[in-house]
Design an enzyme around this catalytic site. Sequence first.
Site, PDB file in Angstrom:
ATOM      1  N   ASP A  15      22.572  43.112 140.765  1.00 27.60           N
ATOM      2  CA  ASP A  15      21.789  43.165 139.532  1.00 27.60           C
ATOM      3  C   ASP A  15      20.483  43.904 139.836  1.00 27.60           C
ATOM      4  O   ASP A  15      20.143  44.169 141.002  1.00 27.60           O
ATOM      5  CB  ASP A  15      21.548  41.758 138.954  1.00 27.60           C
TER       6      ASP A  15
HETATM    7  C1  BGC Z   1      20.211  41.897 133.808  1.00 24.36           C
HETATM    8  C2  BGC Z   1      21.631  42.377 133.675  1.00 24.36           C
HETATM    9  C3  BGC Z   1      21.662  43.776 133.110  1.00 24.36           C
HETATM   10  C4  BGC Z   1      20.828  44.674 133.998  1.00 24.36           C
HETATM   11  C5  BGC Z   1      20.831  46.122 133.568  1.00 24.36           C
HETATM   12  C6  BGC Z   1      19.328  42.909 134.526  1.00 24.36           C
HETATM   13  O1  BGC Z   1      18.008  42.554 134.471  1.00 24.36           O
HETATM   14  O2  BGC Z   1      20.192  40.668 134.504  1.00 24.36           O
HETATM   15  O3  BGC Z   1      22.371  41.501 132.875  1.00 24.36           O
HETATM   16  O4  BGC Z   1      22.965  44.223 133.017  1.00 24.36           O
HETATM   17  O5  BGC Z   1      19.497  44.199 133.998  1.00 24.36           O
HETATM   18  O6  BGC Z   1      20.130  46.320 132.400  1.00 24.36           O
END
Ligand code: BGC
Length: 765
Positions: A287
């Site tokens: 993530d």
């Molecule tokens: C979130 C994810 C998301 C990613 C990309 C992160 O902060 O936890 O769910 O897909 O950002 O935007």
Amino acid sequence: MKWICGLGLAATLAFQPVMAESTFGHHPLTPQARDAFVTDLLKKMTLDEKIGQLRLISVGPDNPKEVIREMIKKGQVGAIFNTVTRPDIRKMQDQVMQLSRLKIPLFFAYDVIHGQRTIFPITLGLASSWDLDAVNTVGRISAYEAADDGLNMTWAPMVDITRDPRWGRVSEGFGEDTYLTSQMGRAMVQAMQGKSPADRYNVMTSVKHFAAYGAVEGGRDYNTVDMSPKRLFQDYLPGYKTALDAGSGGVMVALNSLNGVPATADSWLLKDVLRNDWGFKGITISDHGAIKELIKHGVASDPQDAVRIAINAGVNMSMSDEFYSKYLPGLVKSGAVSEAEIDDAVRHVLNVKYDMGLFNDPYSHLGPKGSDPTNTNAESRLHRPQARDVARKSLVLLKNRLETLPLKKSGTIAVVGPLADSKRDMMGSWSAAGVAEQSVTVLQGIRNAVGDKAVVMFQKGANVTDNKGIQDFLNQYERAVSVDARSPQKMIDDALAAAKQSDVVVAVVGESQGMAHEASSRSDITIPPSQLKLLDALKATGKPLVIVLMNGRPLALVKEDMQADAMLETWFSGTEGGNAIADVLFGDYNPSGKLPMSFPRSVGQIPIYYNHLRTGRPYDFQHPNKYTSHYYDAANGPLYPFGYGLSYTRFTLSDVRLSAKTLARNGTLNASVTVTNSGKRDGATVVQLYLHDQTASISRPVEELKSFKRIFLKAGETQTVTFPIDINALKFWNARMQYVVEPGKFDVMIGLDSARTKNSVFTLL
Ligand code: BGC
């Protein structure tokens, strides 16, 4: 692809694949051909080129497009996210194809969670439909619009089980139940990926967040998760497993730690469980910035350490940090990371690129030059009828005293509340490339529905919140919440003036979308005080009060439940939300949504979920006893239970009939009920099957959803609903972590919600 039938000829033609000239030639999309191709390609790559493939970069102020294009040329980037138009994407892919040494195409990803340009209800709302066809519609259209914008991958679906409404991200998932989440997650993956993510209008999914992110302590985002292996395997992991079995090509690794180990550092999770036990062949992606965060988690001493831990744990691609690029070369040189480990990660990246068909045609989701839409936000690119239909199915009628609803399209209607005319809030958080201006508010929907048959008056009545700190929080990254120049009292007075002239008041209240999002945890889950004051004042007018809720989590609504003559939960219902809500308010659509999460009476009851274990001292409201498990200062149980939702008609259920009183281990038993629409309107409802293991080697939940069926009955019509039951529905992880089924008695419970069921019992031999 049922929904395609509804589109006109021009739109249908747009579905024909347009193949750009192939760069690498034709490679059959089979695992054997892929393995041979990737093995061969790996041999040609330098270490730096391999490491470049592991970098997933987000376009933004830190990484402007021009800088990224330079990096692409040098083979330093594997994939891109947060760029969503064909011209931008094309330029980046051109850079690879024209200037890089090996011409390994990039893939392009985005958070397409509940729509790309057409915005559908938030996922929690979609879950309220209990309708897998609706999930299919959302998945197909989202994939179509995303692929039409040049994207290859989405960061969805989120299948984290969510049992704590303080967590803002409950809005992004399918709710508290494992079975419902698994069914919907699977349907979403199948809809988005179709037969193959390589097809022109499909995208690859990336199921998230692996694992158990939904169980963050206290509902505080990014917090610790600590849970027994039994609960993890029984309740939290099946959602991911089902989505992967459905073919999801990607997995996004969670930000939280699980039993002390950050998921990004957890080789047990990412290798033993995911790869070895489950046989996952796709790609794992960290993530946002999670590799860096291993230092803050306190499991890595410095950046090199964080990178060593993450890559060795099985994190293939790093999202939005430069750590892999910066430190992997040195780590390989020193022997702290083996080149075999890098090859393994790169192989997974190349595998998914192969599966996306990018080695056949790097421009497959772009079409030929010159074919880009002239206006990316064109109205013609939206799928409004489908958005309206799904939105109607996601609405949950919580209360309807003396048939306050449906409203008549006559007289004077006062529409009041800070969310009544807020285009931005209709779309909810994570609204991808959706344009707020294109969404229909509740006020507009009501005006569209009544035309000139009724007078519609509007007053904002209150700000979403008068708390300056919270206003600033909500407006930090976008101007999401507007604050009225009038004093709170003046706003209420103006609303009262309208209410007094009306026959009915429709109060649209709740949360603004930013209150239910990532990093938007709440310690209090009531409607903000500014709006509660408005409701009190409206109630005091004595006019019939219809509360239309907009919110991204279960709220505590004890007082509102008493105040409202009718209450409709609408979540954040998307581009066509206002029209869909009006359809229900005026009876043009009979509501059928059912809650995918329990609604607590107060934050103090959390965690509260329907499938809790039994205790030695259960509370019995018919025979209350001090020494039983309950709170003495509150009624027991939720305000609205899991699976609950009313209709404008009345459904009655017969007793449960079983095809036999015993079940053999290799057999099947049928449980049936007859459902009658005994009211005056046609309508749909959801028949729910729950099971309960009376005696087992470990304590088992009081009930667990095992199947459901959405049925439509005309007024007066009757239908028999039959659920086959076999041992797969009875299995559980025992104290020694064996997946077993134990003989004995099982309760069969069938109802229209989890709290009121018709019961029978059978014995497993
Ligand atoms: C979130 C994810 C998301 C990613 C990309 C992160 O902060 O936890 O769910 O897909 O950002 O935007």
